[in-house]
Design a protein around this motif. Structure first.
Motif, PDB file in Angstrom:
ATOM      1  N   LEU A 280       0.826  -1.202   0.000  1.00 35.04           N
ATOM      2  CA  LEU A 280       0.000   0.000   0.000  1.00 35.04           C
ATOM      3  C   LEU A 280       0.867   1.263   0.000  1.00 35.04           C
ATOM      4  N   ALA A 281       1.943   1.245   0.765  1.00 36.79           N
ATOM      5  CA  ALA A 281       2.826   2.417   0.824  1.00 36.79           C
ATOM      6  C   ALA A 281       3.438   2.697  -0.553  1.00 36.79           C
ATOM      7  N   VAL A 282       3.875   1.644  -1.244  1.00 40.29           N
ATOM      8  CA  VAL A 282       4.443   1.812  -2.586  1.00 40.29           C
ATOM      9  C   VAL A 282       3.376   2.325  -3.551  1.00 40.29           C
ATOM     10  N   LEU A 283       2.179   1.754  -3.448  1.00 39.41           N
ATOM     11  CA  LEU A 283       1.083   2.194  -4.312  1.00 39.41           C
ATOM     12  C   LEU A 283       0.766   3.663  -4.096  1.00 39.41           C
ATOM     13  N   GLU A 284       0.670   4.068  -2.837  1.00 36.64           N
ATOM     14  CA  GLU A 284       0.299   5.456  -2.533  1.00 36.64           C
ATOM     15  C   GLU A 284       1.355   6.434  -3.020  1.00 36.64           C
ATOM     16  N   ASP A 285       2.631   6.070  -2.891  1.00 41.13           N
ATOM     17  CA  ASP A 285       3.701   6.931  -3.419  1.00 41.13           C
ATOM     18  C   ASP A 285       3.563   7.080  -4.929  1.00 41.13           C
ATOM     19  N   GLY A 286       3.326   5.954  -5.608  1.00 44.15           N
ATOM     20  CA  GLY A 286       3.174   5.997  -7.055  1.00 44.15           C
ATOM     21  C   GLY A 286       1.953   6.774  -7.493  1.00 44.15           C
ATOM     22  N   ILE A 287       0.877   6.629  -6.761  1.00 39.32           N
ATOM     23  CA  ILE A 287      -0.361   7.345  -7.093  1.00 39.32           C
ATOM     24  C   ILE A 287      -0.153   8.851  -6.977  1.00 39.32           C
ATOM     25  N   ARG A 288       0.497   9.271  -5.902  1.00 35.59           N
ATOM     26  CA  ARG A 288       0.755  10.717  -5.734  1.00 35.59           C
ATOM     27  C   ARG A 288       1.617  11.251  -6.871  1.00 35.59           C
ATOM     28  N   SER A 289       2.660  10.491  -7.196  1.00 33.80           N
ATOM     29  CA  SER A 289       3.564  10.923  -8.266  1.00 33.80           C
ATOM     30  C   SER A 289       2.848  10.965  -9.617  1.00 33.80           C
ATOM     31  N   ASP A 290       2.081   9.918  -9.920  1.00 36.15           N
ATOM     32  CA  ASP A 290       1.406   9.859 -11.221  1.00 36.15           C
ATOM     33  C   ASP A 290       0.272  10.859 -11.317  1.00 36.15           C
ATOM     34  N   ARG A 291      -0.382  11.139 -10.198  1.00 36.01           N
ATOM     35  CA  ARG A 291      -1.455  12.141 -10.214  1.00 36.01           C
ATOM     36  C   ARG A 291      -0.883  13.517 -10.546  1.00 36.01           C
ATOM     37  N   ALA A 292       0.275  13.829  -9.951  1.00 33.31           N
ATOM     38  CA  ALA A 292       0.922  15.112 -10.235  1.00 33.31           C
ATOM     39  C   ALA A 292       1.396  15.170 -11.690  1.00 33.31           C
ATOM     40  N   ALA A 293       1.959  14.049 -12.173  1.00 35.27           N
ATOM     41  CA  ALA A 293       2.436  14.017 -13.563  1.00 35.27           C
ATOM     42  C   ALA A 293       1.276  14.163 -14.537  1.00 35.27           C
ATOM     43  N   LEU A 294       0.160  13.499 -14.244  1.00 38.71           N
ATOM     44  CA  LEU A 294      -1.005  13.581 -15.120  1.00 38.71           C
ATOM     45  C   LEU A 294      -1.552  15.000 -15.163  1.00 38.71           C
ATOM     46  N   ALA A 295      -1.571  15.660 -14.020  1.00 35.31           N
ATOM     47  CA  ALA A 295      -2.048  17.041 -13.991  1.00 35.31           C
ATOM     48  C   ALA A 295      -1.148  17.944 -14.820  1.00 35.31           C
ATOM     49  N   GLY A 296       0.175  17.685 -14.764  1.00 36.85           N
ATOM     50  CA  GLY A 296       1.094  18.481 -15.567  1.00 36.85           C
ATOM     51  C   GLY A 296       0.920  18.232 -17.053  1.00 36.85           C
ATOM     52  N   HIS A 297       0.767  16.957 -17.430  1.00 32.02           N
ATOM     53  CA  HIS A 297       0.565  16.636 -18.846  1.00 32.02           C
ATOM     54  C   HIS A 297      -0.743  17.222 -19.368  1.00 32.02           C
ATOM     55  N   ALA A 298      -1.764  17.239 -18.510  1.00 29.72           N
ATOM     56  CA  ALA A 298      -3.083  17.702 -18.941  1.00 29.72           C
ATOM     57  C   ALA A 298      -3.073  19.172 -19.354  1.00 29.72           C
ATOM     58  N   ARG A 299      -2.065  19.909 -18.903  1.00 30.54           N
ATOM     59  CA  ARG A 299      -1.988  21.330 -19.269  1.00 30.54           C
ATOM     60  C   ARG A 299      -1.477  21.525 -20.694  1.00 30.54           C
ATOM     61  N   VAL A 300      -0.815  20.497 -21.236  1.00 31.11           N
ATOM     62  CA  VAL A 300      -0.216  20.664 -22.570  1.00 31.11           C
ATOM     63  C   VAL A 300      -0.632  19.578 -23.567  1.00 31.11           C
ATOM     64  N   VAL A 301      -1.217  18.496 -23.073  1.00 27.69           N
ATOM     65  CA  VAL A 301      -1.604  17.375 -23.935  1.00 27.69           C
ATOM     66  C   VAL A 301      -3.114  17.193 -23.888  1.00 27.69           C
ATOM     67  N   PRO A 302      -3.776  17.076 -25.033  1.00 27.79           N
ATOM     68  CA  PRO A 302      -5.223  16.845 -25.024  1.00 27.79           C
ATOM     69  C   PRO A 302      -5.574  15.596 -24.228  1.00 27.79           C
ATOM     70  N   ARG A 303      -6.699  15.654 -23.517  1.00 25.14           N
ATOM     71  CA  ARG A 303      -7.098  14.538 -22.660  1.00 25.14           C
ATOM     72  C   ARG A 303      -7.239  13.234 -23.441  1.00 25.14           C
ATOM     73  N   LEU A 304      -7.615  13.329 -24.722  1.00 29.54           N
ATOM     74  CA  LEU A 304      -7.785  12.144 -25.551  1.00 29.54           C
ATOM     75  C   LEU A 304      -6.539  11.266 -25.555  1.00 29.54           C
ATOM     76  N   PHE A 305      -5.372  11.891 -25.414  1.00 31.67           N
ATOM     77  CA  PHE A 305      -4.123  11.140 -25.461  1.00 31.67           C
ATOM     78  C   PHE A 305      -3.590  10.806 -24.070  1.00 31.67           C
ATOM     79  N   LEU A 306      -4.434  10.998 -23.066  1.00 36.72           N
ATOM     80  CA  LEU A 306      -4.044  10.675 -21.692  1.00 36.72           C
ATOM     81  C   LEU A 306      -5.010   9.702 -21.028  1.00 36.72           C
ATOM     82  N   VAL A 307      -6.007   9.223 -21.785  1.00 31.51           N
ATOM     83  CA  VAL A 307      -7.038   8.387 -21.156  1.00 31.51           C
ATOM     84  C   VAL A 307      -6.462   7.105 -20.586  1.00 31.51           C
TER      85      VAL A 307
END
Length: 212
Positions: A130-157
């Motif tokens: 769970l600890a590893v999952l939560e670390d990864g989720i936080r990191s990927d959530r931040a990365a996804l938010a950053g990508h969403a500012r420059v990449v159309p959502r269609l390519f991030l689904v």
């Protein structure tokens, strides 16, 4: 939809999706796929990449249109997608999106033999996961938010899907841990007793030969 694919390998799907954008040689395809993280989506095995490309050409999904030479490097064959390849890409996408198929992740296999572990050890291991999952989720959530500012959502689904699946797994593990630590998990006492009871003898009780 479906049926036997002429080249039944997700690497072929990745190549089709790349060539639909324009002509490329295999090295350019591979570089594009790596840069976009498609090797993670498709489980591409790079050691067989050129073999897959050649098989696709043999089956008419792509075709050679020429070659290029860069500096002192060998000539590279440039390919384009064919009409059959475009039809295959669309049909394959329809099948993958619409038709669920059984999938066996490694975690499921581990859960299927969870009884082999003492419940206290299982609890410790689940907390670690769970600890590893939560670390990864936080990191990927931040990365996804950053990508969403420059990449159309269609390519991030696919990234959204992956994040949602791992969030669901984390929520399920938290729920399981609550049951294990509170003692409310059904059969927990029997599970614990099975591991804490003395191990029965398996050899001869009185004399006789034993296997060394």
């Amino acid at each position: 939809m479906g049926g036997r694919r002429r080249v039944d390998n997700l690497t072929a799907l990745a190549v089709l999706a790349t060539l639909v954008e324009g002509q490329m040689h295999p090295y350019e395809m591979a570089t594009t796929l790596r840069d976009r993280g498609k090797d993670q989506d498709m489980g591409i095995k790079w050691g067989s990449f050129y073999t897959v490309v050649r098989n696709m050409a043999r089956h008419g999904l792509i075709e050679a249109v020429g070659s290029v030479r860069e500096g002192r490097r060998p000539e590279r064959t440039v390919y384009r997608i064919t009409d059959d390849g475009r039809a295959e890409l669309v049909d394959w996408a329809r099948e993958l999106v619409a038709t669920p198929v059984p999938e066996q992740p490694r975690f499921r296999a581990g859960l299927s033999v969870l009884a082999a572990l003492h419940p206290d050890e299982a609890t410790t291991l689940l907390r670690a996961r769970l600890a590893v999952l939560e670390d990864g989720i936080r990191s990927d959530r931040a990365a996804l938010a950053g990508h969403a500012r420059v990449v159309p959502r269609l390519f991030l689904v696919e990234n959204e899907y992956d994040l949602t699946i791992r969030e669901a797994e984390a929520a399920w593990i938290r729920s399981l841990l609550t049951e294990l630590t509170s003692g409310s998990y059904p059969g927990l006492d029997e599970w614990r007793t099975r591991h804490e009871a003395p191990t029965p003898r398996t050899g001869p009780a009185d004399g006789g030969d034993t296997i060394p």
